[in-house]
Design a protein around this motif. Structure first.
Motif, PDB file in Angstrom:
ATOM      1  N   LYS A  72       0.665  -1.351  -0.162  1.00 40.98           N
ATOM      2  CA  LYS A  72       0.017  -0.030  -0.045  1.00 40.98           C
ATOM      3  C   LYS A  72       0.909   1.216   0.227  1.00 40.98           C
ATOM      4  O   LYS A  72       0.582   2.184  -0.728  1.00 40.98           O
ATOM      5  N   TYR A  73       1.917   1.135   0.902  1.00 45.91           N
ATOM      6  CA  TYR A  73       2.870   2.214   0.974  1.00 45.91           C
ATOM      7  C   TYR A  73       3.634   2.792  -0.410  1.00 45.91           C
ATOM      8  O   TYR A  73       3.952   3.675  -0.844  1.00 45.91           O
TER       9      TYR A  73
ATOM     10  N   ASP B 144       2.485   2.022  -3.381  1.00 49.26           N
ATOM     11  CA  ASP B 144       1.504   2.347  -4.258  1.00 49.26           C
ATOM     12  C   ASP B 144       1.329   3.779  -4.280  1.00 49.26           C
ATOM     13  O   ASP B 144       1.045   4.550  -5.084  1.00 49.26           O
ATOM     14  N   GLN B 145       1.314   4.170  -2.898  1.00 47.92           N
ATOM     15  CA  GLN B 145       1.133   5.774  -2.605  1.00 47.92           C
ATOM     16  C   GLN B 145       2.282   6.608  -3.002  1.00 47.92           C
ATOM     17  O   GLN B 145       2.213   7.601  -3.238  1.00 47.92           O
ATOM     18  N   SER B 146       3.447   5.902  -2.875  1.00 46.69           N
ATOM     19  CA  SER B 146       4.769   6.533  -3.319  1.00 46.69           C
ATOM     20  C   SER B 146       4.734   7.239  -4.799  1.00 46.69           C
ATOM     21  O   SER B 146       5.450   8.033  -5.001  1.00 46.69           O
TER      22      SER B 146
ATOM     23  N   ASP C 121       2.452   8.456  -6.153  1.00 45.95           N
ATOM     24  CA  ASP C 121       1.442   9.534  -6.510  1.00 45.95           C
ATOM     25  C   ASP C 121       1.928  10.680  -5.270  1.00 45.95           C
ATOM     26  O   ASP C 121       1.299  11.838  -5.520  1.00 45.95           O
TER      27      ASP C 121
ATOM     28  N   LEU D 285       6.836   7.652   3.682  1.00 41.04           N
ATOM     29  CA  LEU D 285       6.475   6.631   3.086  1.00 41.04           C
ATOM     30  C   LEU D 285       7.770   5.524   3.160  1.00 41.04           C
ATOM     31  O   LEU D 285       7.343   4.299   3.565  1.00 41.04           O
TER      32      LEU D 285
END
Length: 376
Positions: free
Chosen positions: A76-77, A79-81, A83, A93
């Motif tokens: 999840k982290y 994937d967030q990185s 954006d 992150l």
């Protein structure tokens, strides 16, 4: 020995055997109970080991779920990185990902530790199972043995109780009540007399009591423990034998100015001790009751040596050792002290034993009553 005493001895033997059987019957369930208690401990150990295995399995599943959660967070982290707009957000992150990776590593170490302990846990469970199986077989064996022994003991107990009832019928009711009352509190109601002592309580008997028991003509009770007393001549000789092997009995000098004798019969007085003494050309004779030590009649004096003055008293008597002065004897008054009476009784027993031993050594014929010269 009185027939009732013989019956009491047999009755006491029956009572002892009955108590032994009762104790054994009562003890067998205790033995089984002890094994069952041990079996319960082994079961508890097995349950504890099995519970530990289950706890380790639950912990391992929990750790595996935690690792799955941490990996989900990492994904999840990451994937967030993709954006993020700023370096600060990207670094934050990355820190979260690193923390999650460290948590995964720590959790994997815990799982590895549980895996290493699993072998030891498995061995504990198998050992406890084997021990439980062996103990279960043993307890069944013990139970079967206890049932068999109990049946045998109960059969013997019934037989002994029947014998006991027969023996009770041969004893006077009052004597039986006394025996049973003392047995209840003392553990035994009849005791042998040996070496002037009641063997039940180890208390010395008075000479009169001792001699009443030896004659075996009446029932005698110990003043100390209230047990009924009996005398076995064979045991008395066995008790005396070692003492006389160690030290030979001292014989008084035949020409001593004072002499002590034992006579089995003296006029109407029965058994007595005689004290003869020479002084100033005259001799004196004192007669003491053997059992009580009391002076019987008056002091008799005659002219000349006591062997010539009182030949009828000396002949057929047993010569004893006595070392009291005329002054001491006069101070006794009408009754000799217990120390003196005990001393004469002890020497009389030694003299009788000596006579019996000499007679047995020479021939198997019964020994005759010795004369004064022979006893000296």
């Amino acid at each position: 020995m009185l027939p009732e005493i013989e019956n009491l001895l047999r009755l006491q033997e029956a009572d002892k055997e009955i108590r032994r059987l009762q104790d054994e019957i009562a003890e067998l369930p205790k033995r089984v109970s002890a094994i069952e208690h041990k079996l319960a401990d082994t079961k508890a150990q097995l349950e504890k080991a099995q519970a530990a295995v289950k706890a380790d399995e639950a912990s391992r599943r929990k750790y595996e779920i935690s690792i799955t959660d941490f990996r989900g967070k990492i994904s999840k982290y990451r994937d967030q990185s993709l954006d993020v707009k700023t370096n600060e957000q990207y670094k934050a992150l990355l820190h979260e990902i690193q923390f999650a990776e460290k948590d995964i590593a720590a959790t994997e170490d815990k799982i590895l530790e549980l895996m290493l302990n699993a072998d030891a846990r498995d061995k504990e469970v198998k050992a406890a199972q084997a021990e439980l199986k062996a103990e279960a077989a043993e307890i069944e064996k013990e139970k079967e043995e206890a049932r068999r022994r109990t049946a045998e003991d109960e059969k013997q107990l019934t037989e002994w109780r029947a014998k006991r009832d027969q023996m009770r019928a041969g004893v006077n009711e009052d004597l039986l009540r006394h025996y049973e009352r003392v047995s209840k509190f003392r553990g035994s109601g009849i005791s042998e007399v040996l070496d002037h002592k009641c063997m039940g309580c180890q208390v010395m008997l008075r000479p009169q009591t001792y001699n009443e028991v030896r004659t075996g003509q009446q029932t005698v009770v110990c003043d100390s423990c209230q047990r009924i007393l009996y005398f076995n001549p064979a045991h008395e000789m066995q008790a005396l034998e070692p003492e006389h092997k160690r030290s030979r009995r001292h014989h008084p000098k035949i020409d001593a100015p004072q002499a002590w004798y034992y006579r089995q019969e003296f006029a109407d007085a029965g058994e007595v001790f005689l004290c003869m003494a020479n002084a100033g050309g005259q001799s004196s004779r004192r007669v003491f009751d053997m059992h009580t030590g009391r002076l019987i009649g008056d002091i008799l004096s005659r002219e000349g040596d006591f062997r010539h003055a009182f030949p009828e008293d000396v002949t057929g008597a047993i010569r004893l050792n006595g070392s009291w002065t005329e002054h001491e004897i006069e101070n006794w008054g009408t009754e000799m002290p217990m120390t003196a009476l005990d001393s004469l009784h002890t020497d009389l027993e030694a003299a009788r034993y000596e006579m019996t031993s000499h007679a047995s050594a020479k021939s198997k014929t019964p020994a005759v009553i010795p004369t004064e010269q022979a006893a000296s």
